[in-house]
Design an enzyme around this catalytic site. Sequence first.
Site, PDB file in Angstrom:
ATOM      1  N   LYS A 127      22.390  35.219  19.011  1.00 49.57           N
ATOM      2  CA  LYS A 127      21.318  35.277  17.804  1.00 49.57           C
ATOM      3  C   LYS A 127      21.164  36.575  17.515  1.00 49.57           C
ATOM      4  CE  LYS A 127      18.687  31.417  19.944  1.00 49.57           C
ATOM      5  NZ  LYS A 127      18.551  30.301  18.945  1.00 49.57           N
TER       6      LYS A 127
ATOM      7  N   ARG B  18      21.466  20.723  23.863  1.00 44.64           N
ATOM      8  CA  ARG B  18      22.015  19.579  23.968  1.00 44.64           C
ATOM      9  C   ARG B  18      23.005  19.209  25.069  1.00 44.64           C
ATOM     10  NH1 ARG B  18      23.604  20.029  17.779  1.00 44.64           N
ATOM     11  NH2 ARG B  18      21.938  21.477  17.957  1.00 44.64           N
TER      12      ARG B  18
HETATM   13  N1  BES Z   1      16.325  27.220  21.146  1.00 52.68           N
HETATM   14  C1  BES Z   1      17.134  27.063  20.048  1.00 52.68           C
HETATM   15  C2  BES Z   1      16.356  26.243  18.742  1.00 52.68           C
HETATM   16  C3  BES Z   1      14.994  26.988  18.527  1.00 52.68           C
HETATM   17  C4  BES Z   1      14.895  27.724  17.420  1.00 52.68           C
HETATM   18  C5  BES Z   1      13.754  26.592  19.081  1.00 52.68           C
HETATM   19  C6  BES Z   1      13.862  28.309  16.849  1.00 52.68           C
HETATM   20  C7  BES Z   1      12.531  27.247  18.630  1.00 52.68           C
HETATM   21  C8  BES Z   1      12.587  28.046  17.489  1.00 52.68           C
HETATM   22  C9  BES Z   1      18.198  26.112  20.066  1.00 52.68           C
HETATM   23  O1  BES Z   1      19.014  26.208  21.413  1.00 52.68           O
HETATM   24  C10 BES Z   1      19.408  26.630  18.862  1.00 52.68           C
HETATM   25  O2  BES Z   1      19.656  27.873  19.214  1.00 52.68           O
HETATM   26  N2  BES Z   1      19.774  25.857  18.057  1.00 52.68           N
HETATM   27  C11 BES Z   1      20.616  26.485  17.171  1.00 52.68           C
HETATM   28  C12 BES Z   1      21.460  25.209  16.796  1.00 52.68           C
HETATM   29  C13 BES Z   1      22.579  25.340  15.940  1.00 52.68           C
HETATM   30  C14 BES Z   1      23.391  26.455  16.390  1.00 52.68           C
HETATM   31  C15 BES Z   1      23.273  23.997  15.390  1.00 52.68           C
HETATM   32  C16 BES Z   1      19.496  26.452  15.808  1.00 52.68           C
HETATM   33  O3  BES Z   1      18.624  25.675  15.539  1.00 52.68           O
HETATM   34  O4  BES Z   1      19.850  27.488  15.023  1.00 52.68           O
HETATM   35 MN    MN Z   2      20.304  28.045  21.385  1.00 52.06          MN
END
Ligand code: BES
Ligand code: MN
Length: 498
Positions: A279, A353
């Site tokens: 990230k 997931r």
């Molecule tokens: N934990 C994150 C989602 C999230 C984002 C929760 C902001 C709370 C606030 C999750 O694991 C994630 O990183 N999801 C990605 C998925 C993508 C790579 C398909 C996302 O939402 O960017």
């Molecule tokens: Mn994530």
Amino acid sequence: MKYNIKLGAPEKSRTPCIVTGVFEEGILSPTAKKLDKASGGYINKVIKRGDLKGEKNESLLLHDIEGISATRILLVGLGSKSAFKESEFSEAIEFFVRKLKAMRLRSALVCIVEVAKFKRTISWKGQKLVESTENCLYEFQNLKERTKRKNSYLKSVDVLASKEEMNSLSEGIKKGLALSMGVKKAKDLGNLPGNICTPQYLANQAKELAKKYKAISTKIMEEKEIETLGMGAFMSVTKGSDQPGKFIIISYKGSTAKGPVHAVVGKGITFDTGGISLKPGAGMQEMIWDMCGAAAAFGTVLAAAESKLPINLVVVLAAAENMPSGSASRPGDIVKSMSGQTVEILNTDAEGRLVLCDALTYVERFKPETVIDVATLTGACVVALGSHASAMYSNDNELAKDLTKSGENSLDRVWQMPLWKEYQSQINSRFADMANIGGREAGSITAACFLSRFAEKYRWAHLDVAGTAFNGSGSKKGATGRPVPLLFDYLSNIASSE
Ligand code: BES
Ligand code: MN
Ligand code: ZN
């Protein structure tokens, strides 16, 4: 906090402060009317003078009033009388509790139930009063060493009621207290940072819970056993971290052994760096809250045990840390889930997931009547719904309806999203049974589609709480404890219908 129900004449109450409401256009609450009379028209006089219009988030503090035994009266604006609904009720409570806290009073007589004329039981109002008060008094200061201060003010809240209301009100207060314990726990766990709240920490907490409640037992599954069960999806996430991942199983038996079992599964990523699909640095600290689903599941079982709900509940926390390292999964890796289905990991940041799908397969063994998973799953969900509603997906209309109703009832709302088969093709993979991402469009939906493929053997709902479980910054920064109120309402309804 202690809550005492008080009967009788408010003007004679020897309390440090009476709290009561005034609607717009200077319409007094029944208590305000009584106080006005006892004080020879003093309340009406200050209102006529224009010192309080009765608007929301407006208040007026009066001292030493002749004819009134209380030291102070706090008049609170309630807004328009006809628009005073459930959410205005809890907002008003949070507003004046903040005031009382700032005034550092030890107790107050709260006369607010009488103005809540909307169609809810007295028990509901009592429960909400407690919930909103506790919500407002919550502070996360466990880690402040220099300015550690306990809430040494506001020790008790007296609630004005009539004789007929007493039983129902006291029942509601009791429920509110049990629920608030669950909400507080969910907030505390959520707010602890990644270096403290590790999977091991969550496991220890579960063991503590089992010590505290006879009806609760726990089992901690270590990586070795997880691997043996064939949970390749879960393992693909945890293997990049030095913190060993855990499957934490918390069983609550509040009903007969043969009674149906309901399952709640929580995403417990104790910190989500994104893994090799790292990230961006800015905002990454928000990912301490990526275990809020697990925290809510934990809080829910705590609240159920505390209020002795006659149900059987199995809670599974899929706890792991998502780290980049030499042993982390790479984009492109293909792993086999416990269900036997293979997954092409196109983005290691879609890890929620991956841990959940194996948990969903695992809970099959309990033959659950319903399964609800709770997860801070996608940023796309925050874009779609913001922070007012959690996204809800279900393979069962009845369950979806029940959850929607519980959302309205608890003011912890959900909004049902589609799980149409047309979306499923977005997670097709050339090399495996499915991919773990579905492209830019409909990100919360395709995440739910992924999970649905592991939840075909039972009635299932998925709650994406990425937008509702925490505030990432600002004056309300921190975990909210959602969706514990929703789940508690849902389980309470099951308890009264089974
Ligand atoms: N934990 C994150 C989602 C999230 C984002 C929760 C902001 C709370 C606030 C999750 O694991 C994630 O990183 N999801 C990605 C998925 C993508 C790579 C398909 C996302 O939402 O960017
Ligand atoms: Mn994530
Ligand atoms: Zn995550």
